[in-house]
Scaffold this motif. Structure first.
Motif, PDB file in Angstrom:
ATOM      1  N   UNK A  28       4.987  12.621  -7.483  1.00 22.04           N
ATOM      2  CA  UNK A  28       4.257  12.171  -8.673  1.00 22.04           C
ATOM      3  C   UNK A  28       4.513  10.709  -9.076  1.00 22.04           C
ATOM      4  N   UNK A  29       5.559  10.090  -8.594  1.00 17.02           N
ATOM      5  CA  UNK A  29       5.874   8.713  -8.982  1.00 17.02           C
ATOM      6  C   UNK A  29       5.463   7.699  -7.911  1.00 17.02           C
ATOM      7  N   UNK A  30       4.208   7.762  -7.503  1.00 19.16           N
ATOM      8  CA  UNK A  30       3.708   6.860  -6.454  1.00 19.16           C
ATOM      9  C   UNK A  30       3.630   5.406  -6.902  1.00 19.16           C
ATOM     10  N   UNK A  31       3.592   5.164  -8.187  1.00 16.82           N
ATOM     11  CA  UNK A  31       3.480   3.777  -8.662  1.00 16.82           C
ATOM     12  C   UNK A  31       4.726   2.959  -8.370  1.00 16.82           C
ATOM     13  N   UNK A  33       6.266   2.916  -5.471  1.00 22.62           N
ATOM     14  CA  UNK A  33       6.256   2.539  -4.061  1.00 22.62           C
ATOM     15  C   UNK A  33       5.249   1.402  -3.868  1.00 22.62           C
ATOM     16  N   UNK A  34       5.642   0.285  -3.249  1.00 24.01           N
ATOM     17  CA  UNK A  34       4.679  -0.781  -2.983  1.00 24.01           C
ATOM     18  C   UNK A  34       3.532  -0.269  -2.110  1.00 24.01           C
ATOM     19  N   UNK A  35       2.324  -0.686  -2.446  1.00 22.93           N
ATOM     20  CA  UNK A  35       1.143  -0.175  -1.754  1.00 22.93           C
ATOM     21  C   UNK A  35       1.150  -0.460  -0.260  1.00 22.93           C
ATOM     22  N   UNK A  36       1.699  -1.587   0.145  1.00 25.47           N
ATOM     23  CA  UNK A  36       1.682  -1.897   1.584  1.00 25.47           C
ATOM     24  C   UNK A  36       2.544  -0.915   2.377  1.00 25.47           C
ATOM     25  N   UNK A  37       3.656  -0.466   1.795  1.00 24.24           N
ATOM     26  CA  UNK A  37       4.502   0.512   2.482  1.00 24.24           C
ATOM     27  C   UNK A  37       3.866   1.900   2.468  1.00 24.24           C
ATOM     28  N   UNK A  51      -9.059   1.689  -2.288  1.00 28.68           N
ATOM     29  CA  UNK A  51     -10.295   2.408  -2.606  1.00 28.68           C
ATOM     30  C   UNK A  51     -10.016   3.856  -2.986  1.00 28.68           C
ATOM     31  N   UNK A  52      -9.134   4.507  -2.239  1.00 23.72           N
ATOM     32  CA  UNK A  52      -8.816   5.908  -2.494  1.00 23.72           C
ATOM     33  C   UNK A  52      -8.113   6.064  -3.838  1.00 23.72           C
ATOM     34  N   UNK A  53      -7.194   5.168  -4.151  1.00 25.25           N
ATOM     35  CA  UNK A  53      -6.483   5.242  -5.441  1.00 25.25           C
ATOM     36  C   UNK A  53      -7.448   5.044  -6.599  1.00 25.25           C
ATOM     37  N   UNK A  54      -8.392   4.124  -6.466  1.00 30.37           N
ATOM     38  CA  UNK A  54      -9.386   3.917  -7.518  1.00 30.37           C
ATOM     39  C   UNK A  54     -10.277   5.141  -7.680  1.00 30.37           C
ATOM     40  N   UNK A  55     -10.669   5.747  -6.567  1.00 29.58           N
ATOM     41  CA  UNK A  55     -11.491   6.947  -6.605  1.00 29.58           C
ATOM     42  C   UNK A  55     -10.745   8.100  -7.265  1.00 29.58           C
ATOM     43  N   UNK A  56      -9.473   8.279  -6.914  1.00 28.42           N
ATOM     44  CA  UNK A  56      -8.668   9.351  -7.488  1.00 28.42           C
ATOM     45  C   UNK A  56      -8.475   9.120  -8.986  1.00 28.42           C
TER      46      UNK A  56
END
Length: 65
Positions: A28-31, A33-37, A51-56
């Motif tokens: 639940x704490x994905x924020x 983690x840096x997006x590139x990793x 794109x997927x994060x914005x859609x979710x």
């Protein structure tokens, strides 16, 4: 063992959206983690992850209303 099992399950999911949703359900704490990793771990490009994060996020906002 648990980490290897999780990686093997994620590798079997053919769609990028499916991999992201499966990973998000268990972490639940994905924020934090840096997006590139995260994109590298989920075997997708950074643009695809964005794109997927914005859609979710849009789907979650619609579910709240």
């Amino acid at each position: 063992y648990h980490a290897a099992l999780e990686r093997s399950l994620l590798a079997r999911i053919p769609s990028a959206l499916g991999r992201y949703l499966k990973f998000e359900a268990g972490h639940p704490d994905l924020n934090r983690i840096p997006q590139r990793y995260l994109s590298s771990y989920l075997v997708m490009r950074l643009e695809t992850l964005s794109r997927i994060r914005n859609k979710a996020l849009d789907i979650k906002i619609l579910e709240m209303t």
